[in-house]
Write a protein that holds these residues in place. Sequence first.
Motif, PDB file in Angstrom:
ATOM      1  N   ARG A   1       0.841  -1.186   0.000  1.00  0.00           N
ATOM      2  CA  ARG A   1       0.000   0.000   0.000  1.00  0.00           C
ATOM      3  C   ARG A   1       0.880   1.242   0.000  1.00  0.00           C
ATOM      4  NH1 ARG A   1      -5.239  -0.919   0.620  1.00  0.00           N
ATOM      5  NH2 ARG A   1      -5.749   1.096   1.460  1.00  0.00           N
ATOM      6  N   ALA A  24      -3.554   0.689  -3.317  1.00  0.00           N
ATOM      7  CA  ALA A  24      -2.927  -0.635  -3.350  1.00  0.00           C
ATOM      8  C   ALA A  24      -2.305  -0.817  -4.734  1.00  0.00           C
ATOM      9  CB  ALA A  24      -3.957  -1.712  -3.076  1.00  0.00           C
ATOM     10  N   VAL A  25      -1.060  -1.241  -4.754  1.00  0.00           N
ATOM     11  CA  VAL A  25      -0.345  -1.468  -6.001  1.00  0.00           C
ATOM     12  C   VAL A  25       0.149  -2.908  -5.994  1.00  0.00           C
ATOM     13  CG1 VAL A  25       1.621  -0.741  -7.402  1.00  0.00           C
ATOM     14  CG2 VAL A  25       0.368   0.945  -6.095  1.00  0.00           C
ATOM     15  N   VAL A  26      -0.064  -3.596  -7.095  1.00  0.00           N
ATOM     16  CA  VAL A  26       0.378  -4.982  -7.232  1.00  0.00           C
ATOM     17  C   VAL A  26       1.438  -5.056  -8.327  1.00  0.00           C
ATOM     18  CG1 VAL A  26      -1.825  -5.913  -6.412  1.00  0.00           C
ATOM     19  CG2 VAL A  26      -1.473  -5.533  -8.854  1.00  0.00           C
ATOM     20  N   PRO A  27       2.252  -6.101  -8.347  1.00  0.00           N
ATOM     21  CA  PRO A  27       3.241  -6.238  -9.423  1.00  0.00           C
ATOM     22  C   PRO A  27       2.566  -6.220 -10.789  1.00  0.00           C
ATOM     23  CG  PRO A  27       3.702  -7.812  -7.671  1.00  0.00           C
ATOM     24  CD  PRO A  27       2.369  -7.194  -7.355  1.00  0.00           C
ATOM     25  N   ASN A  30      -0.668  -1.229 -13.258  1.00  0.00           N
ATOM     26  CA  ASN A  30      -1.784  -0.813 -12.404  1.00  0.00           C
ATOM     27  C   ASN A  30      -2.388   0.428 -13.031  1.00  0.00           C
ATOM     28  OD1 ASN A  30      -1.557  -2.109  -9.335  1.00  0.00           O
ATOM     29  ND2 ASN A  30       0.347  -2.155 -10.483  1.00  0.00           N
TER      30      ASN A  30
END
Length: 77
Positions: A1, A24-27, A30
Amino acid sequence: RLGLRIDDIHHNYEDTDRWTGRIAVVPGPNHLRIGLEQVRKGPVGRETDMSAIRRIILFAHKPQQPVTLYLDRIWLE
């Protein structure tokens, strides 16, 4: 986050005088969208001057491990 902060030229450096949110950031890629109405209503007691945005700050608070981010195509609309 991650944290995201947006303030205008009238910002008085108080936490309550800007818009601040968490994202929220994911691999991988995004796509994030923050409603400008939320940003406009962010400060307590006034509205953000949307014609005079001064800073957009993306930050990680005390990450447990190093984080690498690549940013592309940031704009207000």
